[in-house]
Design a protein around this motif. Sequence first.
Motif, PDB file in Angstrom:
ATOM      1  N   ALA A  71       0.799  -1.227   0.139  1.00 16.42           N
ATOM      2  CA  ALA A  71      -0.080  -0.142   0.234  1.00 16.42           C
ATOM      3  C   ALA A  71       0.378   1.056  -0.078  1.00 16.42           C
ATOM      4  O   ALA A  71      -0.036   2.536  -0.438  1.00 16.42           O
ATOM      5  CB  ALA A  71      -0.660  -0.039   1.049  1.00 16.42           C
ATOM      6  N   ASP A  74       1.736   1.702  -3.253  1.00 19.45           N
ATOM      7  CA  ASP A  74       0.506   2.587  -4.283  1.00 19.45           C
ATOM      8  C   ASP A  74       0.397   3.868  -3.568  1.00 19.45           C
ATOM      9  O   ASP A  74      -0.133   4.862  -4.297  1.00 19.45           O
ATOM     10  CB  ASP A  74      -0.741   1.428  -3.834  1.00 19.45           C
ATOM     11  N   ARG A  75       0.210   4.346  -2.935  1.00 20.04           N
ATOM     12  CA  ARG A  75      -0.023   5.603  -2.061  1.00 20.04           C
ATOM     13  C   ARG A  75       1.523   6.781  -3.089  1.00 20.04           C
ATOM     14  O   ARG A  75       0.975   7.961  -3.226  1.00 20.04           O
ATOM     15  CB  ARG A  75       0.689   5.470  -0.661  1.00 20.04           C
ATOM     16  N   GLY A  78       0.735   7.892  -6.658  1.00 22.61           N
ATOM     17  CA  GLY A  78      -1.673   8.354  -6.455  1.00 22.61           C
ATOM     18  C   GLY A  78      -0.905   9.377  -5.817  1.00 22.61           C
ATOM     19  O   GLY A  78      -1.466  10.322  -6.750  1.00 22.61           O
ATOM     20  N   LEU A 106      -8.497   8.757  -3.514  1.00 23.16           N
ATOM     21  CA  LEU A 106      -7.020   7.082  -3.551  1.00 23.16           C
ATOM     22  C   LEU A 106      -6.113   7.684  -2.571  1.00 23.16           C
ATOM     23  O   LEU A 106      -5.268   6.245  -2.801  1.00 23.16           O
ATOM     24  CB  LEU A 106      -7.711   6.750  -5.090  1.00 23.16           C
TER      25      LEU A 106
ATOM     26  N   MET B 297      -7.506   2.129  -9.620  1.00 18.91           N
ATOM     27  CA  MET B 297      -8.099   3.151  -8.778  1.00 18.91           C
ATOM     28  C   MET B 297      -6.470   2.449  -7.975  1.00 18.91           C
ATOM     29  O   MET B 297      -6.016   3.529  -7.442  1.00 18.91           O
ATOM     30  CB  MET B 297      -8.994   2.376  -7.966  1.00 18.91           C
ATOM     31  N   ARG B 298      -5.567   1.938  -8.622  1.00 20.73           N
ATOM     32  CA  ARG B 298      -4.830   1.008  -8.241  1.00 20.73           C
ATOM     33  C   ARG B 298      -3.270   1.833  -8.728  1.00 20.73           C
ATOM     34  O   ARG B 298      -2.310   2.609  -8.031  1.00 20.73           O
ATOM     35  CB  ARG B 298      -4.122  -0.174  -8.303  1.00 20.73           C
ATOM     36  N   LEU B 300      -4.258   5.287  -9.631  1.00 16.53           N
ATOM     37  CA  LEU B 300      -3.936   6.786  -8.781  1.00 16.53           C
ATOM     38  C   LEU B 300      -3.926   6.405  -7.115  1.00 16.53           C
ATOM     39  O   LEU B 300      -4.047   7.368  -6.679  1.00 16.53           O
ATOM     40  CB  LEU B 300      -5.868   7.055  -8.490  1.00 16.53           C
ATOM     41  N   GLY B 301      -3.518   5.166  -6.526  1.00 15.74           N
ATOM     42  CA  GLY B 301      -2.782   5.634  -5.332  1.00 15.74           C
ATOM     43  C   GLY B 301      -3.574   4.321  -3.680  1.00 15.74           C
ATOM     44  O   GLY B 301      -3.195   4.020  -3.085  1.00 15.74           O
ATOM     45  N   ALA B 302      -4.592   3.526  -4.699  1.00 13.84           N
ATOM     46  CA  ALA B 302      -5.209   2.478  -4.262  1.00 13.84           C
ATOM     47  C   ALA B 302      -4.916   1.450  -3.882  1.00 13.84           C
ATOM     48  O   ALA B 302      -4.529   1.178  -4.393  1.00 13.84           O
ATOM     49  CB  ALA B 302      -6.526   2.616  -4.410  1.00 13.84           C
ATOM     50  N   GLY B 303      -4.682   1.237  -2.366  1.00 14.99           N
ATOM     51  CA  GLY B 303      -3.870   0.060  -1.836  1.00 14.99           C
ATOM     52  C   GLY B 303      -4.996  -1.304  -2.215  1.00 14.99           C
ATOM     53  O   GLY B 303      -5.697  -1.094  -2.495  1.00 14.99           O
ATOM     54  N   ARG B 304      -4.146  -2.282  -2.477  1.00 12.88           N
ATOM     55  CA  ARG B 304      -4.492  -4.088  -2.872  1.00 12.88           C
ATOM     56  C   ARG B 304      -5.947  -3.835  -1.382  1.00 12.88           C
ATOM     57  O   ARG B 304      -6.765  -4.723  -1.604  1.00 12.88           O
ATOM     58  CB  ARG B 304      -4.114  -4.607  -2.456  1.00 12.88           C
ATOM     59  N   ARG B 306      -7.615  -1.055  -0.583  1.00 11.29           N
ATOM     60  CA  ARG B 306      -8.870  -0.535   0.168  1.00 11.29           C
ATOM     61  C   ARG B 306      -9.561  -1.057  -1.219  1.00 11.29           C
ATOM     62  O   ARG B 306     -10.919  -0.590  -0.656  1.00 11.29           O
ATOM     63  CB  ARG B 306      -8.223   0.636  -0.791  1.00 11.29           C
TER      64      ARG B 306
END
Lengths: 210, 392
Positions: A71, A74-75, A78, A106, B297-298, B300-304, B306
């Motif tokens: 995560a 991913d963050r 983003g 997100l 969505m991943r 754009l920054g959403a983790g798994r 999420r």
Amino acid sequence: MLRLSGIRQRYGAKQVLALDRFAAAAGEHWLVLGASGSGKTTLLNLIAGLLAPSEGEIAVGGQILAMLEGAALDRWRGRNVGIVPQKLHLVSSLSVLDNLLLAPYLAGLSSDKARAASLLEKLNLKENSKAKPHQLSHGQAQRVAVARAVMNRPKLLLADEPTANLDDAHCEQALDLLQDQAGECGATLIVATHDQRAKARFDKRLELGA
Amino acid sequence: MTLAGISLAYLRARPLATALNLLLLALGVATITVLLLATAQLEGRMGRDARGIDLVAGAKGSPMQLVLSAVFHIDAPAGNIPLADALALARNRAVKKAIPLALGDSFRGYRIVGTNHDYPAHYGARVASGRLWSGPMEAVLGAEVASASALAVGASFAGAHGLGEGGEVHAEEPFKVTGIFASTGTVLDRLVLTSVESVWEVHEHAGQPAGGKEITALLIQYATPLAAAMLPRQVNATATLQAASPAYESARLFRMIGVGVDVLRAFGLVLVLAAGLSVFIALLNALEDRRYDLAVMRMLGAGRGRLMSLMLFEGAALALAGGAAGIVLGHLLTELLGRALGQARRAAVTGWTWQPAEFWLLGLALAVGLAAALLPAWRAYRADVAPILAEG
């Protein structure tokens, strides 16, 4: 700002990308040229942390991507990387405005409606803010995708084949849009394409699979 | 922009599938809710009606019929018993309290019961207006009888022979209303009480052979717990009387009804599970349509985690909405059922009460929704983003 070294990317026994050294400074606009299958999309995915390289190291703004995982990666993506995929991939059940607001949400940033509104205004999409993606023309959808990519003021803006299937006039518009928006947030822009028409606009070029 | 908002946007984007899933869940939950409410109220009502009555003595025949006719007043009595035998039984040392009942007539379908003042006292009935009966041909109305007939204290009415409507009317022997009971929530609300002598009087004048005096049944409370072992056998050994235990007979009745209730409950559960399956298929299909959205969505920054919670939330939201709609629907149906039964003036039920088990029902719906969302959620969790973004 961006530094890649000793990159090898393999799928099974097949090597799809080999790049010994590549670096881009903050705010530079780069064109990655290559025929299809030369690994352009793979390179963008590596830089965005969507793929991990088989070998080599990638650093973006001092952050070594291999140090991040799950995560946190991913963050980080983003918040720091704006991506305009070739197929745009707008979220079909959300309105244009919500597609933009999705980016800060997100990425775990606070919702910035003013930023979304000003982007829509600037990109001539104000009338379409409540429309669903399937109601947009290709040009409008591309503008929405770019707006979404720059919502969080990324350090890095990546675009995959932004001029595919566009006539000359629209090709110019698409590249203008990317360069303008990258310039506004001071982001390093990397455009991957096989489109020779783009060549003239970029003095920094990386040729793949030669 | 919230996870819930995104989930709801997806549910709205598939109105038909969403509506079908909601409907299936609601029907299943409503079926179980109706059963819960109806059986709980029926059991509660029967428990209140039979409370404190250890034994019923009446004419020989079916013990179930004796209990249904003398305690719950929903069946015709098998016959009468000689007053002398009843009095002898009431004097037995094992009997603490014995309440006589004389049945036979009715007023607009409500039974006229000849008894003594112990009977309303047994149910803790309070006179809301007027007074209890004392002289001949005086009667006190139960709350439901009073509101249905609109008779006030001082009014007169004639009883009809038999316990249903349309019997021969004893017009020459009118009763006078001396009082009206406050509602007790028991069978008393649906009865007209008078003295045993008044019931005899009506029938003597109606030209029936007086013979020896008779009553219909005796409601008995034991003096000691030991009486339970001995008194029923004594009663059944006499030539004219039989004893029946309200507790035993109502348990037997519920065992018989119980089979039907179990079948209906299983049917409701099958509906809920079918709804779960339908939610599962809908979410799995939606996942197929949505793999690009989830990949974006991943991107754009959403983790798994999420994405997984997005799918789980959707299942849970569907299940909770369907479950809540089902419970509301169940209450409405129970109320309608109660009103339909109310026409027949039988143990009526209402939809405007709650059972703690309904929270469990909501929990069951939620569990089904989450279970249905689990595999789609896991798939969303596992999805590899880069190849999905590249295709299209």
